[in-house]
Motif scaffolding. Structure first.
Motif, PDB file in Angstrom:
ATOM      1  N   THR A   1       1.219  -0.715  -0.304  1.00  0.00           N
ATOM      2  CA  THR A   1       0.171  -0.239  -0.376  1.00  0.00           C
ATOM      3  C   THR A   1       1.031   1.589   0.178  1.00  0.00           C
ATOM      4  OG1 THR A   1      -1.511  -1.160   1.342  1.00  0.00           O
ATOM      5  CG2 THR A   1      -1.586   1.182   1.233  1.00  0.00           C
ATOM      6  N   PHE A   2       2.185   1.546   0.871  1.00  0.00           N
ATOM      7  CA  PHE A   2       2.664   2.438   0.860  1.00  0.00           C
ATOM      8  C   PHE A   2       3.841   2.474  -0.166  1.00  0.00           C
ATOM      9  CE2 PHE A   2       3.172   5.073   4.976  1.00  0.00           C
ATOM     10  CZ  PHE A   2       2.532   5.115   5.325  1.00  0.00           C
ATOM     11  N   LYS A   3       3.449   1.377  -0.639  1.00  0.00           N
ATOM     12  CA  LYS A   3       5.014   1.701  -2.290  1.00  0.00           C
ATOM     13  C   LYS A   3       3.943   2.109  -3.448  1.00  0.00           C
ATOM     14  CE  LYS A   3       7.331  -0.497  -0.046  1.00  0.00           C
ATOM     15  NZ  LYS A   3       7.230  -2.213   1.748  1.00  0.00           N
ATOM     16  N   ALA A   4       2.427   2.040  -3.254  1.00  0.00           N
ATOM     17  CA  ALA A   4       1.307   2.268  -4.781  1.00  0.00           C
ATOM     18  C   ALA A   4       1.945   3.801  -4.924  1.00  0.00           C
ATOM     19  CB  ALA A   4       0.168   1.739  -4.089  1.00  0.00           C
ATOM     20  N   GLN A   5       1.235   4.099  -6.374  1.00  0.00           N
ATOM     21  CA  GLN A   5       1.643   4.974  -6.616  1.00  0.00           C
ATOM     22  C   GLN A   5       0.062   6.076  -6.864  1.00  0.00           C
ATOM     23  OE1 GLN A   5       3.173   3.972 -10.846  1.00  0.00           O
ATOM     24  NE2 GLN A   5       3.749   5.638 -10.604  1.00  0.00           N
ATOM     25  N   GLY A   6      -0.190   5.294  -6.168  1.00  0.00           N
ATOM     26  CA  GLY A   6      -1.922   6.369  -5.226  1.00  0.00           C
ATOM     27  C   GLY A   6      -3.022   6.463  -6.350  1.00  0.00           C
ATOM     28  N   ILE A   7      -3.012   5.768  -7.988  1.00  0.00           N
ATOM     29  CA  ILE A   7      -3.784   6.361  -9.298  1.00  0.00           C
ATOM     30  C   ILE A   7      -4.778   5.765  -8.695  1.00  0.00           C
ATOM     31  CG2 ILE A   7      -4.281   6.236 -11.043  1.00  0.00           C
ATOM     32  CD1 ILE A   7      -1.427   5.956 -11.309  1.00  0.00           C
ATOM     33  N   ILE A   8      -6.228   6.313  -8.822  1.00  0.00           N
ATOM     34  CA  ILE A   8      -7.499   5.292  -8.750  1.00  0.00           C
ATOM     35  C   ILE A   8      -7.511   5.834  -9.953  1.00  0.00           C
ATOM     36  CG2 ILE A   8      -9.892   5.482  -7.824  1.00  0.00           C
ATOM     37  CD1 ILE A   8      -7.324   5.916  -5.410  1.00  0.00           C
ATOM     38  N   HIS A   9      -7.463   4.264 -10.273  1.00  0.00           N
ATOM     39  CA  HIS A   9      -7.428   3.987 -12.144  1.00  0.00           C
ATOM     40  C   HIS A   9      -9.247   4.010 -12.096  1.00  0.00           C
ATOM     41  CE1 HIS A   9      -3.536   2.649 -12.130  1.00  0.00           C
ATOM     42  NE2 HIS A   9      -3.550   1.713 -11.497  1.00  0.00           N
ATOM     43  N   GLY A  10      -9.757   4.165 -13.584  1.00  0.00           N
ATOM     44  CA  GLY A  10     -10.787   4.194 -13.592  1.00  0.00           C
ATOM     45  C   GLY A  10     -10.921   3.070 -14.773  1.00  0.00           C
TER      46      GLY A  10
ATOM     47  N   GLY B   1     -17.226  -4.688 -21.619  1.00  0.00           N
ATOM     48  CA  GLY B   1     -18.648  -4.376 -21.088  1.00  0.00           C
ATOM     49  C   GLY B   1     -18.523  -4.655 -19.705  1.00  0.00           C
ATOM     50  N   ALA B   2     -18.525  -5.605 -19.200  1.00  0.00           N
ATOM     51  CA  ALA B   2     -19.145  -6.059 -17.777  1.00  0.00           C
ATOM     52  C   ALA B   2     -18.093  -6.036 -16.708  1.00  0.00           C
ATOM     53  CB  ALA B   2     -18.899  -8.444 -17.978  1.00  0.00           C
ATOM     54  N   SER B   3     -16.819  -4.869 -17.158  1.00  0.00           N
ATOM     55  CA  SER B   3     -15.845  -4.798 -16.194  1.00  0.00           C
ATOM     56  C   SER B   3     -16.962  -3.780 -15.274  1.00  0.00           C
ATOM     57  CB  SER B   3     -14.828  -4.602 -16.599  1.00  0.00           C
ATOM     58  OG  SER B   3     -14.489  -4.391 -18.091  1.00  0.00           O
ATOM     59  N   GLU B   4     -17.794  -3.459 -14.581  1.00  0.00           N
ATOM     60  CA  GLU B   4     -17.785  -2.067 -14.515  1.00  0.00           C
ATOM     61  C   GLU B   4     -17.242  -1.828 -12.975  1.00  0.00           C
ATOM     62  OE1 GLU B   4     -19.598   0.088 -16.080  1.00  0.00           O
ATOM     63  OE2 GLU B   4     -19.173  -1.108 -17.538  1.00  0.00           O
ATOM     64  N   ALA B   5     -16.827  -2.471 -12.069  1.00  0.00           N
ATOM     65  CA  ALA B   5     -16.157  -2.619 -10.560  1.00  0.00           C
ATOM     66  C   ALA B   5     -15.431  -1.043 -11.085  1.00  0.00           C
ATOM     67  CB  ALA B   5     -15.847  -3.691 -10.350  1.00  0.00           C
ATOM     68  N   ILE B   6     -14.149  -1.445 -12.162  1.00  0.00           N
ATOM     69  CA  ILE B   6     -13.033  -0.354 -11.915  1.00  0.00           C
ATOM     70  C   ILE B   6     -13.781   1.065 -12.378  1.00  0.00           C
ATOM     71  CG2 ILE B   6     -12.529  -0.850 -14.144  1.00  0.00           C
ATOM     72  CD1 ILE B   6      -9.687  -0.416 -12.507  1.00  0.00           C
ATOM     73  N   ALA B   7     -14.897   0.568 -13.683  1.00  0.00           N
ATOM     74  CA  ALA B   7     -14.758   2.374 -13.765  1.00  0.00           C
ATOM     75  C   ALA B   7     -15.974   3.184 -12.833  1.00  0.00           C
ATOM     76  CB  ALA B   7     -15.839   1.541 -15.358  1.00  0.00           C
ATOM     77  N   ASP B   8     -16.196   2.461 -11.703  1.00  0.00           N
ATOM     78  CA  ASP B   8     -16.986   2.759 -11.071  1.00  0.00           C
ATOM     79  C   ASP B   8     -16.148   3.393  -9.738  1.00  0.00           C
ATOM     80  OD1 ASP B   8     -19.423   4.501 -10.146  1.00  0.00           O
ATOM     81  OD2 ASP B   8     -20.126   2.531  -9.473  1.00  0.00           O
ATOM     82  N   MET B   9     -14.483   3.223  -9.727  1.00  0.00           N
ATOM     83  CA  MET B   9     -14.084   3.671  -8.302  1.00  0.00           C
ATOM     84  C   MET B   9     -14.237   4.881  -8.108  1.00  0.00           C
ATOM     85  SD  MET B   9     -13.545   0.874  -6.707  1.00  0.00           S
ATOM     86  CE  MET B   9     -14.967  -0.191  -7.376  1.00  0.00           C
ATOM     87  N   PRO B  10     -13.564   5.905  -9.759  1.00  0.00           N
ATOM     88  CA  PRO B  10     -12.878   7.154  -9.394  1.00  0.00           C
ATOM     89  C   PRO B  10     -14.310   7.660  -8.614  1.00  0.00           C
ATOM     90  CG  PRO B  10     -12.426   6.384 -11.611  1.00  0.00           C
ATOM     91  CD  PRO B  10     -13.159   5.250 -10.972  1.00  0.00           C
ATOM     92  N   ARG B  11     -15.369   7.534  -9.679  1.00  0.00           N
ATOM     93  CA  ARG B  11     -16.251   8.682  -8.567  1.00  0.00           C
ATOM     94  C   ARG B  11     -16.709   7.595  -7.209  1.00  0.00           C
ATOM     95  NH1 ARG B  11     -21.558   6.384  -6.767  1.00  0.00           N
ATOM     96  NH2 ARG B  11     -21.336   4.578  -7.381  1.00  0.00           N
ATOM     97  N   ARG B  12     -16.322   6.772  -6.616  1.00  0.00           N
ATOM     98  CA  ARG B  12     -16.459   6.687  -5.115  1.00  0.00           C
ATOM     99  C   ARG B  12     -15.786   7.293  -4.438  1.00  0.00           C
ATOM    100  NH1 ARG B  12     -18.491   0.002  -5.177  1.00  0.00           N
ATOM    101  NH2 ARG B  12     -17.623   0.245  -2.158  1.00  0.00           N
TER     102      ARG B  12
ATOM    103  N   ALA C   1     -10.347  10.828 -16.545  1.00  0.00           N
ATOM    104  CA  ALA C   1     -11.043  11.379 -15.566  1.00  0.00           C
ATOM    105  C   ALA C   1     -10.322  10.014 -14.326  1.00  0.00           C
ATOM    106  CB  ALA C   1     -12.560  11.095 -15.435  1.00  0.00           C
ATOM    107  N   GLU C   2      -8.780  10.675 -13.864  1.00  0.00           N
ATOM    108  CA  GLU C   2      -8.666   9.574 -12.337  1.00  0.00           C
ATOM    109  C   GLU C   2      -8.132   9.689 -11.421  1.00  0.00           C
ATOM    110  OE1 GLU C   2      -6.532   6.600 -14.887  1.00  0.00           O
ATOM    111  OE2 GLU C   2      -8.090   5.449 -14.907  1.00  0.00           O
ATOM    112  N   LEU C   3      -8.476   9.801 -10.204  1.00  0.00           N
ATOM    113  CA  LEU C   3      -7.882  11.270  -8.981  1.00  0.00           C
ATOM    114  C   LEU C   3      -6.020  10.515  -8.581  1.00  0.00           C
ATOM    115  CD1 LEU C   3     -10.612  10.431  -6.626  1.00  0.00           C
ATOM    116  CD2 LEU C   3     -10.107  12.268  -7.974  1.00  0.00           C
ATOM    117  N   VAL C   4      -5.792  10.931  -8.119  1.00  0.00           N
ATOM    118  CA  VAL C   4      -4.450  10.213  -7.673  1.00  0.00           C
ATOM    119  C   VAL C   4      -4.183  10.871  -5.545  1.00  0.00           C
ATOM    120  CG1 VAL C   4      -2.251  10.346  -7.042  1.00  0.00           C
ATOM    121  CG2 VAL C   4      -2.793  10.546  -9.551  1.00  0.00           C
ATOM    122  N   VAL C   5      -4.304   9.657  -5.171  1.00  0.00           N
ATOM    123  CA  VAL C   5      -4.601   9.940  -3.810  1.00  0.00           C
ATOM    124  C   VAL C   5      -2.567   9.879  -2.983  1.00  0.00           C
ATOM    125  CG1 VAL C   5      -6.588   9.613  -3.566  1.00  0.00           C
ATOM    126  CG2 VAL C   5      -5.458   8.017  -3.056  1.00  0.00           C
ATOM    127  N   ASP C   6      -2.657  10.915  -1.628  1.00  0.00           N
ATOM    128  CA  ASP C   6      -1.335  10.698  -1.054  1.00  0.00           C
ATOM    129  C   ASP C   6      -1.303   9.563  -0.278  1.00  0.00           C
ATOM    130  OD1 ASP C   6       1.083  11.747   0.490  1.00  0.00           O
ATOM    131  OD2 ASP C   6      -0.721  12.285   1.644  1.00  0.00           O
TER     132      ASP C   6
END
Ligand code: FAD
Length: 391
Positions: free
Chosen positions: A45-54, A66-77, A150-155
């Motif tokens: 976790t502390f070695k991750a780049q922190g990108i919230i992939h969509g 088309g079936a892979s909605e889980a990751i597509a929804d991650m930036p919103r969540r 539209a993907e975030l990067v968290v600290d």
């Protein structure tokens, strides 16, 4: 002998998966104990780049279906959680960048055509120019195209600190973990000699999960390690950059994120293809030389004379690849009395928690009343890798 404890769910491993799950379960009224044998977040976790992939990265090589909605929804969540009105209140967590960028240094039109045609990116990618470019690319000499995803990067360190707060009194520093069996059934764990009775045990110990399964006498699910050799660069003149730089192939040639050092200087953290197979085979000095050459080629205006460098070897822990694994879902397997899994990405920690909560609901496991927990020995927070390697 420490006194026996009783809780609804005992979780092993306080990386993002265990911490997020723990906070979700507590918000739903479950009592929990989260056991960590080293430092909070100190695994992948502390070695991750922190990108919230969509999922945009996968659309590059057509793996996102088309079936892979889980990751597509991650930036919103994540965005909702960071704003304080989502499934968890992460309002104090530092957001490093509102967007991750896709940067094509040359003429990679073919590659980008299929990328833009894919469902995953339609309506979520804009080309940026001039002043809208990431600061590190704002130079006269810059050539190429840049798209805003539209993907975030968290600290990540501030994320882990917040999730540790949400864990309340449930964190437990514990090293020796044994099964607590009752009439041939897993009824909890014995941690450093203290019995913890629980309705369910969850293993989210990243790379440590394999050894835990062996200790519990369980062979499945099988785990694999994917080695990486990341590069870090620090310098007073560095400007922030959060981008996948495209090469000719399906994978980003370099993925750059930028992190705040404790002394206020920025640290570039380089992953992507450079950190994979060939990069893993290189010695640290060769790996640094390879990164310096890439930067000189891609960002010739960056002054490297004052930069300090380091490399980091780390394994990604994942379920052994099978037809069941997709890059855009967390993985969870059932064993009697036990749930075991890997989120496969930091971004997918919410999906991992959903899967555990779904399994508990399916099995009719609801919150019970337990005696309040006594004061437990607490694991400390990990140190950011950039501060450890480039103080
Ligand atoms: P971990 O963070 O590894 O946590 C497991 C925890 O369990 C550790 O704290 C460990 O000490 C503990 N533990 C182990 N054994 C035991 C035991 N026996 N008893 C008690 N505790 C134990 N994902 C993204 O979404 N975006 C990114 O930008 C990104 N970048 C990455 C960059 C790198 C270099 C790497 C390596 C990964 C990256 N990832 C990224 C993936 C992401 O980091 C992982 O998927 C995620 O952090 C896994 O979380 P986890 O909680 O399952 O595992």
């Amino acid at each position: 002998m420490p006194s026996e404890l009783s809780t609804d769910i005992v979780i092993v491993g306080a990386g993002v998966a265990g911490l997020w799950l723990n906070a979700r379960l507590r918000a739903l009224g479950y009592s929990t104990v989260l056991v960590e044998n080293a430092r909070l977040g100190g695994g992948q976790t502390f070695k991750a780049q922190g990108i919230i992939h969509g999922g945009a990265k996968y659309a590059l090589h057509g793996a996102l279906t088309g079936a892979s909605e889980a990751i597509a929804d991650m930036p919103r969540r994540w965005r909702e959680a960071l704003a304080g009105d989502g499934e968890l209140d992460l309002s104090g967590v530092r957001l490093l960048s509102e967007a991750h960028y896709l940067w094509s240094p040359g003429t990679l039109a073919g590659n980008l055509t299929s990328f833009f045609a894919s469902k995953a990116v339609r309506g979520r990618v804009d080309q940026v120019k001039g002043e809208q470019l990431p600061p590190a690319l704002q130079d006269r000499a810059f050539k190429g195209k840049v798209y805003r995803l539209a993907e975030l990067v968290v600290d990540v360190p501030s994320l882990v600190a917040r999730l540790a707060e949400l864990a309340g009194d449930g964190l437990l520093a514990g090293e020796r973990i044994e099964p607590l069996n009752d009439q041939g059934r897993l009824a909890g764990l014995i941690v450093d000699g203290r019995a913890i009775r629980a309705q369910r045990v969850v293993l989210s110990a990243g790379e440590g999960t394999q050894a835990l399964l062996t200790a519990l006498g369980i062979e499945q699910p099988a785990m694999q390690r994917r080695p990486l050799h990341m590069v870090l660069a620090k310098g007073a003149n560095l400007k922030p950059l959060y981008a996948h730089c495209l090469g000719g192939g399906p994978k980003p040639r370099i993925t750059v994120t930028t992190h705040p050092g404790a002394d206020g200087q920025w640290v570039w953290y380089l992953g992507g293809e450079i950190a994979e197979a060939e990069g893993v085979a290189r010695e640290p000095a060769q790996q640094i030389a390879a990164a310096q050459k890439e930067i000189a080629h891609l960002l010739p205006w960056v002054d490297q004379s004052q930069m300090r460098w380091a490399t980091l070897r780390v394994n990604r822990a994942e379920p052994a690849q099978s037809g069941l694994v997709r890059p855009d879902n967390a993985f969870l397997a059932d064993q009697p009395g036990l749930l075991v899994g890997w989120p496969t990405k930091l971004a997918l920690a919410p999906d991992f928690a959903d899967r555990v909560i779904g399994a508990l609901q399916r099995d009719g496991i609801s919150p019970h009343t337990h005696a309040p927990l006594p004061e437990l020995p607490k694991p400390a927070l990990a140190t950011p890798v950039w501060d450890e390697l480039l103080p």
